[in-house]
Scaffold this motif. Structure first.
Motif, PDB file in Angstrom:
ATOM      1  N   LEU B   9     -21.356  40.132  64.988  1.00  0.00           N
ATOM      2  CA  LEU B   9     -20.058  40.194  64.209  1.00  0.00           C
ATOM      3  C   LEU B   9     -19.080  39.226  64.637  1.00  0.00           C
ATOM      4  N   GLU B  10     -18.464  38.714  63.635  1.00  0.00           N
ATOM      5  CA  GLU B  10     -17.027  38.001  63.600  1.00  0.00           C
ATOM      6  C   GLU B  10     -15.985  38.587  63.314  1.00  0.00           C
ATOM      7  N   VAL B  11     -14.848  39.008  64.279  1.00  0.00           N
ATOM      8  CA  VAL B  11     -13.910  40.017  63.726  1.00  0.00           C
ATOM      9  C   VAL B  11     -12.712  39.017  63.696  1.00  0.00           C
ATOM     10  N   HIS B  12     -11.876  39.339  62.902  1.00  0.00           N
ATOM     11  CA  HIS B  12     -10.529  38.586  62.894  1.00  0.00           C
ATOM     12  C   HIS B  12      -9.309  39.619  62.949  1.00  0.00           C
ATOM     13  N   VAL B  13      -8.558  39.366  63.747  1.00  0.00           N
ATOM     14  CA  VAL B  13      -7.511  40.586  64.146  1.00  0.00           C
ATOM     15  C   VAL B  13      -6.061  39.905  63.912  1.00  0.00           C
ATOM     16  N   GLU B  14      -5.379  40.426  63.067  1.00  0.00           N
ATOM     17  CA  GLU B  14      -3.823  39.924  62.948  1.00  0.00           C
ATOM     18  C   GLU B  14      -3.075  40.441  64.310  1.00  0.00           C
ATOM     19  N   LEU B  15      -2.463  39.477  64.989  1.00  0.00           N
ATOM     20  CA  LEU B  15      -1.555  39.995  66.130  1.00  0.00           C
ATOM     21  C   LEU B  15      -0.140  40.435  65.773  1.00  0.00           C
ATOM     22  N   ALA B  16       0.307  41.477  66.332  1.00  0.00           N
ATOM     23  CA  ALA B  16       1.289  42.229  65.927  1.00  0.00           C
ATOM     24  C   ALA B  16       2.447  41.643  66.621  1.00  0.00           C
ATOM     25  N   THR B  17       2.997  40.099  66.322  1.00  0.00           N
ATOM     26  CA  THR B  17       4.074  39.478  66.674  1.00  0.00           C
ATOM     27  C   THR B  17       5.152  39.687  65.587  1.00  0.00           C
ATOM     28  N   ALA B  18       6.237  39.438  66.172  1.00  0.00           N
ATOM     29  CA  ALA B  18       7.493  39.442  65.274  1.00  0.00           C
ATOM     30  C   ALA B  18       7.417  38.225  64.242  1.00  0.00           C
ATOM     31  N   SER B  19       6.943  37.260  64.736  1.00  0.00           N
ATOM     32  CA  SER B  19       7.022  35.918  63.970  1.00  0.00           C
ATOM     33  C   SER B  19       5.774  35.395  63.951  1.00  0.00           C
ATOM     34  N   LYS B  20       5.475  34.363  62.919  1.00  0.00           N
ATOM     35  CA  LYS B  20       4.159  33.594  62.909  1.00  0.00           C
ATOM     36  C   LYS B  20       3.869  32.775  64.196  1.00  0.00           C
ATOM     37  N   VAL B  21       2.601  32.399  64.312  1.00  0.00           N
ATOM     38  CA  VAL B  21       1.928  31.789  65.407  1.00  0.00           C
ATOM     39  C   VAL B  21       2.731  30.554  65.576  1.00  0.00           C
ATOM     40  N   PHE B  22       2.918  29.719  64.552  1.00  0.00           N
ATOM     41  CA  PHE B  22       3.428  28.221  64.729  1.00  0.00           C
ATOM     42  C   PHE B  22       5.027  27.960  64.267  1.00  0.00           C
ATOM     43  N   CYS B  23       5.566  28.982  63.559  1.00  0.00           N
ATOM     44  CA  CYS B  23       6.854  28.967  63.146  1.00  0.00           C
ATOM     45  C   CYS B  23       7.610  30.406  63.400  1.00  0.00           C
ATOM     46  N   SER B  24       8.762  30.187  62.833  1.00  0.00           N
ATOM     47  CA  SER B  24       9.552  31.484  63.051  1.00  0.00           C
ATOM     48  C   SER B  24       9.693  32.289  62.060  1.00  0.00           C
ATOM     49  N   CYS B  25       8.682  32.371  61.012  1.00  0.00           N
ATOM     50  CA  CYS B  25       8.787  33.154  59.723  1.00  0.00           C
ATOM     51  C   CYS B  25       8.347  34.710  60.350  1.00  0.00           C
ATOM     52  N   PRO B  26       8.813  35.460  59.523  1.00  0.00           N
ATOM     53  CA  PRO B  26       8.447  36.850  59.908  1.00  0.00           C
ATOM     54  C   PRO B  26       7.256  37.439  59.577  1.00  0.00           C
ATOM     55  N   ARG B 145       1.368  35.095  54.328  1.00  0.00           N
ATOM     56  CA  ARG B 145       0.268  35.624  55.198  1.00  0.00           C
ATOM     57  C   ARG B 145      -0.130  34.150  56.236  1.00  0.00           C
ATOM     58  N   ALA B 146       0.117  32.811  55.463  1.00  0.00           N
ATOM     59  CA  ALA B 146      -0.155  31.717  56.126  1.00  0.00           C
ATOM     60  C   ALA B 146       0.471  31.669  57.475  1.00  0.00           C
ATOM     61  N   GLY B 147      -0.145  31.453  58.464  1.00  0.00           N
ATOM     62  CA  GLY B 147       0.341  31.239  59.833  1.00  0.00           C
ATOM     63  C   GLY B 147       0.565  32.282  60.593  1.00  0.00           C
ATOM     64  N   VAL B 148       0.183  33.583  60.023  1.00  0.00           N
ATOM     65  CA  VAL B 148       0.429  34.793  60.727  1.00  0.00           C
ATOM     66  C   VAL B 148      -0.915  34.703  61.983  1.00  0.00           C
ATOM     67  N   PRO B 149      -0.305  34.999  63.083  1.00  0.00           N
ATOM     68  CA  PRO B 149      -1.564  34.895  64.287  1.00  0.00           C
ATOM     69  C   PRO B 149      -2.652  35.527  64.220  1.00  0.00           C
ATOM     70  N   LEU B 150      -3.705  34.976  64.394  1.00  0.00           N
ATOM     71  CA  LEU B 150      -5.073  35.701  64.272  1.00  0.00           C
ATOM     72  C   LEU B 150      -6.028  35.466  65.535  1.00  0.00           C
ATOM     73  N   LEU B 151      -6.564  36.334  65.923  1.00  0.00           N
ATOM     74  CA  LEU B 151      -7.616  36.359  67.107  1.00  0.00           C
ATOM     75  C   LEU B 151      -8.793  36.445  66.387  1.00  0.00           C
ATOM     76  N   GLU B 152      -9.897  35.492  66.826  1.00  0.00           N
ATOM     77  CA  GLU B 152     -11.116  35.776  66.125  1.00  0.00           C
ATOM     78  C   GLU B 152     -11.993  35.957  67.603  1.00  0.00           C
ATOM     79  N   ILE B 153     -12.647  37.039  67.315  1.00  0.00           N
ATOM     80  CA  ILE B 153     -13.505  37.536  68.388  1.00  0.00           C
ATOM     81  C   ILE B 153     -15.218  37.671  67.894  1.00  0.00           C
ATOM     82  N   VAL B 154     -15.813  36.666  68.744  1.00  0.00           N
ATOM     83  CA  VAL B 154     -17.230  36.593  68.170  1.00  0.00           C
ATOM     84  C   VAL B 154     -18.326  37.381  69.076  1.00  0.00           C
TER      85      VAL B 154
END
Lengths: 100, 475
Positions: B9-26, B145-154
């Motif tokens: 299984l390949e799982v993608h999870v969105e991380l519960a940060t306040a801002s995006k992974v590479f910019c400060s958008c909420p 949703r573009a830029g929301v931090p994701l974790l991929e777990i393989v």
């Protein structure tokens, strides 16, 4: 390991580039020369030398605090869109899932 | 022929940060389209990504919770593809130097422990959303949703049945929830899952040809889709055919997977190191600190509930599977000693009442204080267990204290013999048939008679006392 015209066609397709026949020929020759040069570099003994992932090896990735900042409002965001519909960017129809 | 099922299984999870992974958008679910965007996540020329520290912390915490080795140096890479869900035509991901590798998840299947290896955990950015429906001559894109931090777990291909796949996912979800790195809501898309499935004759060393199954949107649909796909492959092989390597989409409504005719070129992503981001070098002291501050994980809670409170393994499993239920248990047993009673109420009535109201514990006004007080009212005979159920409903609906509810609604249990005896005698008179049955040896008839008294008193009679009175009167 030379570059063939098929390789050029493949890469052009991936990059969504349309090439004329003479461009394919000329790019095949040019890319072949570039690859041969890299092959030449490959002859060097790099045993024990760490790979260069970046040209600034002494610097590390800077991290920012997780703080929300100002973005663009929707009209600004959509201002550069070639086409829009309602609140969204409009793109040509997506027929199949090209993603992995 | 007997086949062995192989699933990864390949799982993608969105991380519960306040801002995006590479910019400060909420980061926000359900905002108006294209209102959570900026030049960076829109891929405008001249912008540069800057990595979110909290996203790295969450990723490291998750990787440690999954028993992975977190690498001192990892590298971001560009995954190139043409699909309009990313304005840059590439996604920033990690490739040959991921954040972490070599972990595992353990869970129970029919009393035996199954260990599924984690091949890698890496960080990447989420894509925008395409809206296809009802649009003439094109697709619409929302880049919130573009830029929301994701974790991929393989995972490794260690999963041997669709049921194991579901249990693996549930355990993974619980771990991510307990670590607090994601709210892991599959319905809202903050946890997404793709599967690689193949089968081979049992005992064979060679791998079968795999298919990739996508679009599974719930734990149940993962199990159903994989069961369907395994059966489909078996039928292909048994009819003398060959399984084709392809991507297949799960159709929840029809209950089938169908081929999505991916082009051969589709998987050539031409990864290369992201030139806009320097290698991510983690301070070992920081990684150690993240490990030391690790919250209790599901496996630890299950063990603790058994060892500390003597709960059966089943109870510990149920109370742990839902973090909020487990939290409510932990807080209630601090106020009320009988752990098994608390567990019974939480697994039974509390879960039922919340389910009927489609309510999360966190969003309900139910408090451990009120729950403990209600249990004490049962113990001291003020209310029966039956009445307690309606008191509980009232507590969930209004947040009032149980004693106030009991007084307000006149629910105090009738334990006064002088009040109950005349009623018992009347019921005996009015029901000669069941009375004769009881006297004739049919002890079950007593239940009917007691039931009549409970009905007359709207459930308020003390059932033990009523039983006793009937036995005495009929004895």
């Amino acid at each position: 390991m030379g570059i063939t015209k098929r390789d050029v066609e493949h890469v052009a397709l991936l990059a969504r580039l349309e090439l004329a026949e003479e461009e394919k020929e000329s790019f095949t020759r040019q890319l072949d020369r570039i690859i041969r040069h890299v092959d030449k570099l490959n002859e060097l003994d790099t045993e024990g030398i760490p790979p260069t992932f970046h040209t600034l090896p002494e610097l590390r990735c800077r991290l920012r605090e997780d703080r929300v900042g100002e973005g663009l409002d929707r009209e600004e965001a959509l201002a550069g869109a070639p086409e829009r519909e309602g609140d969204c960017f409009k793109v040509p129809p997506v027929i199949e899932d090209d993603r992995g | 022929m007997d086949y062995e099922t192989i699933i990864g299984l390949e799982v993608h999870v969105e991380l519960a940060t306040a801002s995006k992974v590479f910019c400060s958008c909420p980061v926000e679910f359900g905002a108006e389209p294209n209102t959570r965007v900026c030049p960076v996540c829109l891929g405008l020329p001249g912008t540069l990504p800057v990595l979110n520290k909290r996203a790295v912390e969450f990723a490291v915490r998750a990787a440690l919770a999954l028993n992975c080795e977190v690498h001192p140096t990892s590298q971001f890479a560009r995954k190139n593809y043409f699909y309009p869900d990313m304005p840059k035509n590439y996604q920033i991901s990690q490739y040959d130097r991921p954040l972490a590798t070599g972990g595992y998840v353990e869970f129970e299947v029919d009393g035996r422990t199954v260990r599924v290896g984690i091949r890698r955990v890496h960080m990447e950015e989420d894509t925008g959303k395409l809206l296809h429906e009802g649009v003439e001559g094109g697709s619409l894109v929302d880049f919130n949703r573009a830029g929301v931090p994701l974790l991929e777990i393989v995972s490794e291909p260690d999963i041997r049945s669709p049921e194991e796949a579901r249990l693996y996912l549930q355990e993974l979800r619980a771990i991510l929830l307990y670590t607090g790195v994601s709210d892991v809501r599959m319905e809202e898309g903050s946890l997404r899952c793709d599967a690689n499935v193949s089968i081979r004759p049992r005992g064979s060393r060679e791998w079968g040809t795999l298919t990739e199954v996508k679009n599974m949107n719930s734990f149940r649909s993962v199990e159903r889709a994989l069961a369907y796909e395994v059966q489909r492959q078996r039928e292909v092989l048994e009819s003398g055919g060959r399984v084709v390597r392809e991507t297949r989409h799960w159709d929840e409504g029809r209950g089938v997977t169908f081929s999505s005719r991916s082009k051969e070129e589709a998987h050539d992503y031409r990864y290369f190191p992201e030139p806009d981001l320097l290698p991510l070098v983690l301070d070992p002291a920081w990684v150690r600190e993240i490990g030391e501050k690790m919250p209790e994980l599901p496996a630890q809670r299950r063990r603790r509930l058994v060892e500390e409170y003597g709960l059966p393994a089943y109870d510990a499993g149920v109370l742990t599977a839902s973090k909020s239920l487990g939290d409510l248990f932990d807080r209630t047993v601090k106020l009320y000693d009988d752990a098994k009673a608390v567990s019974n109420w939480l697994m039974g009535e509390v879960s039922r009442v919340l389910r009927e109201r489609d309510l999360d514990i966190e969003r309900s006004p139910l408090t451990p204080e009120n729950l403990a007080a209600m249990l004490r009212l049962i113990d001291d005979g003020t209310i029966s267990g039956k009445i307690a159920k309606s008191v509980l409903e009232e507590m969930v609906d209004t947040g009032k204290e149980p004693r106030a509810i009991v007084e307000e609604k006149g629910l105090v249990q009738i334990s006064d013999e002088g009040q109950l005896l005349p009623l018992v005698r009347r019921i005996i008179e009015e029901n000669p048939g069941p009375v004769a049955d009881y006297r004739g040896g049919k002890k079950k008839a007593l239940g009917f008679l007691v039931g009549q008294v409970m009905k007359e008193t709207k459930g308020k009679a003390n059932p033990q006392l009523v039983n006793e009175l009937f036995r005495r009167e009929l004895g």
